[in-house]
Each structure stands twice: as C-alpha cells, then as structure tokens.
Design a protein around this motif. Structure first.
Motif, PDB file in Angstrom:
ATOM      1  N   SER A 163       0.845  -1.183   0.000  1.00  0.00           N
ATOM      2  CA  SER A 163       0.000   0.000   0.000  1.00  0.00           C
ATOM      3  C   SER A 163       0.884   1.237   0.000  1.00  0.00           C
ATOM      4  O   SER A 163       1.743   1.395   0.864  1.00  0.00           O
ATOM      5  N   CYS A 164       0.631   2.095  -0.975  1.00  0.00           N
ATOM      6  CA  CYS A 164       1.449   3.301  -1.128  1.00  0.00           C
ATOM      7  C   CYS A 164       0.735   4.539  -0.602  1.00  0.00           C
ATOM      8  O   CYS A 164       0.951   5.656  -1.091  1.00  0.00           O
ATOM      9  N   THR A 165      -0.124   4.338   0.394  1.00  0.00           N
ATOM     10  CA  THR A 165      -0.751   5.462   1.066  1.00  0.00           C
ATOM     11  C   THR A 165       0.311   6.398   1.638  1.00  0.00           C
ATOM     12  O   THR A 165       1.415   5.962   1.985  1.00  0.00           O
ATOM     13  N   LEU A 166      -0.039   7.666   1.768  1.00  0.00           N
ATOM     14  CA  LEU A 166       0.855   8.620   2.415  1.00  0.00           C
ATOM     15  C   LEU A 166       0.685   8.607   3.930  1.00  0.00           C
ATOM     16  O   LEU A 166       1.459   9.256   4.645  1.00  0.00           O
ATOM     17  N   LYS A 167      -0.311   7.847   4.421  1.00  0.00           N
ATOM     18  CA  LYS A 167      -0.663   7.873   5.843  1.00  0.00           C
ATOM     19  C   LYS A 167      -0.034   6.697   6.589  1.00  0.00           C
ATOM     20  O   LYS A 167      -0.328   5.543   6.278  1.00  0.00           O
ATOM     21  N   PRO A 168       0.811   6.956   7.592  1.00  0.00           N
ATOM     22  CA  PRO A 168       1.342   5.852   8.392  1.00  0.00           C
ATOM     23  C   PRO A 168       0.248   5.230   9.255  1.00  0.00           C
ATOM     24  O   PRO A 168      -0.783   5.851   9.518  1.00  0.00           O
ATOM     25  N   SER A 169       0.477   4.005   9.688  1.00  0.00           N
ATOM     26  CA  SER A 169      -0.443   3.353  10.629  1.00  0.00           C
ATOM     27  C   SER A 169      -0.467   4.142  11.945  1.00  0.00           C
ATOM     28  O   SER A 169       0.541   4.747  12.324  1.00  0.00           O
TER      29      SER A 169
END
Length: 202
Positions: free
Chosen positions: A10-16
């Motif tokens: 997943s290349c989301t910009l949002k970290p877990s």
C-alpha cells in the motif's frame, strides 16, 4: 494446485494506524485472492524506512531489502496507490524506482528474478486519473519483469474536488467489487500457469 502467496504494497501517504482508502482496497484485493486459496499480507510502505534510490539496498538503515525479500517470496504483487494530482502517489513512484534495480538482478538462466511473478494494481482517489495511474504503474511493473494478467487494474474514483473517500462507502461499490474479483481471479490463474511452467532462458 500449487499454493500461492501475495504481497500487497500500500502506497498510502498515511502511516499506521490512520485509516486509508488504498489500504482498504488493497485488503479487499487480498481477500479476493484469498477466495482462490492465496495467502499473504498488506504492508504500508510508509511504515518502513525506505530510502530513495534505484538499487536493491541503499544502505544506512534502508528497509527496502526486507520488503524486497517479501516481494521475491510472493507469487503475486499488488500495488495499491491513491491518486494525487492525477498521478500515482509519491510513495508508489519511489517503489517503482526501487524496482528498477530488478533489471540487473538475474538468475543462472539470465532471467530477472521477477519473471514468473504476477502483478496487479489497485487505485483510489476523488479526482480524475485512475486509468492513467493504472497504466503508468502496470507499464513500470511489466518493464521490471512482472507478468500482467487481463483486466489487471481495479479502482474507484469519487466526484472530483469532493471529500468522499472510498473508505467512507458502505457497502463498497458493486462495480469496484466485481472488478476486484476479476483482477484477482485472473492474477491467480496466470500465477498458477507460470508456477507450473517457467519462462524460457533469456
């Protein structure tokens, strides 16, 4: 039939642990693969210290080598990315740049180590650009040795310049669900064929 494994990057910009539409769609792709007996995991790239570069290991604590090993261990790679400004997310582009190193990594028969692995793409956003993003990512994956099945992209885009995200929709849109299932089924079919019969020596 051969057991298959998958890795979803997943290349989301949002970290877990932030909620993410690309993580959600990537998870749905993994679930669809799972209905065909595939096991695997979803990994958020931004949760790892991946350095910019085009080698297999950029040193200085680079965590790409560990992710790369997961990729090499898997039969199917899924790239899940949001759209930003009509383009794949910057994290996605960084991953594709790291995959460039695979061009010079070959086995004893001069085949790239990614030969025989299948790749599909999942895209989400609330702006135009899904087809462009799928095309750009699939081309890069094919260039770096991955095999692309028919209907290898699934996506959802909301109304432009609005605030609704894919994760806000319950249930998920029928068309996206169906497209995800088709992409997964075709990926599994091709991966099984390639697992049973390798590409010829280069």
């Amino acid at each position: 039939m051969s057991n298959l494994t998958a890795l979803v990057l997943s290349c989301t910009l949002k970290p877990s642990p932030a909620e993410s539409s690309s993580v959600l769609l990537g998870t749905q792709v993994l679930d669809a693969l799972g209905s065909h007996g595939v096991t695997g995991e979803v990994v958020r790239v931004v949760d790892h210290r991946v350095r910019f570069g085009v080698s297999t290991d950029e040193g200085d604590g680079d965590e790409w080598p560990a992710l790369r090993q997961k990729m090499l261990n898997a039969d199917i790679l899924v790239i899940a990315t949001p759209i930003w400004m009509g383009q794949p997310a910057s994290v996605c582009k960084m991953v594709l740049e790291r995959l460039d190193a695979e061009l010079s990594e070959t086995d004893a028969e001069s085949r790239m180590l990614t030969f025989g692995k299948v790749a599909i793409v999942a895209v989400v956003g609330n702006e135009d650009g899904a087809h462009h993003t799928v095309a750009e990512v699939l081309q890069a994956l094919n260039d770096t040795g991955f095999s692309i099945p028919a209907a290898a992209g699934t996506y959802w885009v909301g109304e432009a310049m609005q605030s609704t995200d894919y994760q806000d929709l319950d249930p998920s849109p029928e068309k996206t669900v169906g497209t995800t299932q088709t992409a997964a089924a075709n990926a599994v079919h091709l991966a099984r064929l390639l697992k049973n019969e390798e590409y010829p020596p280069s």
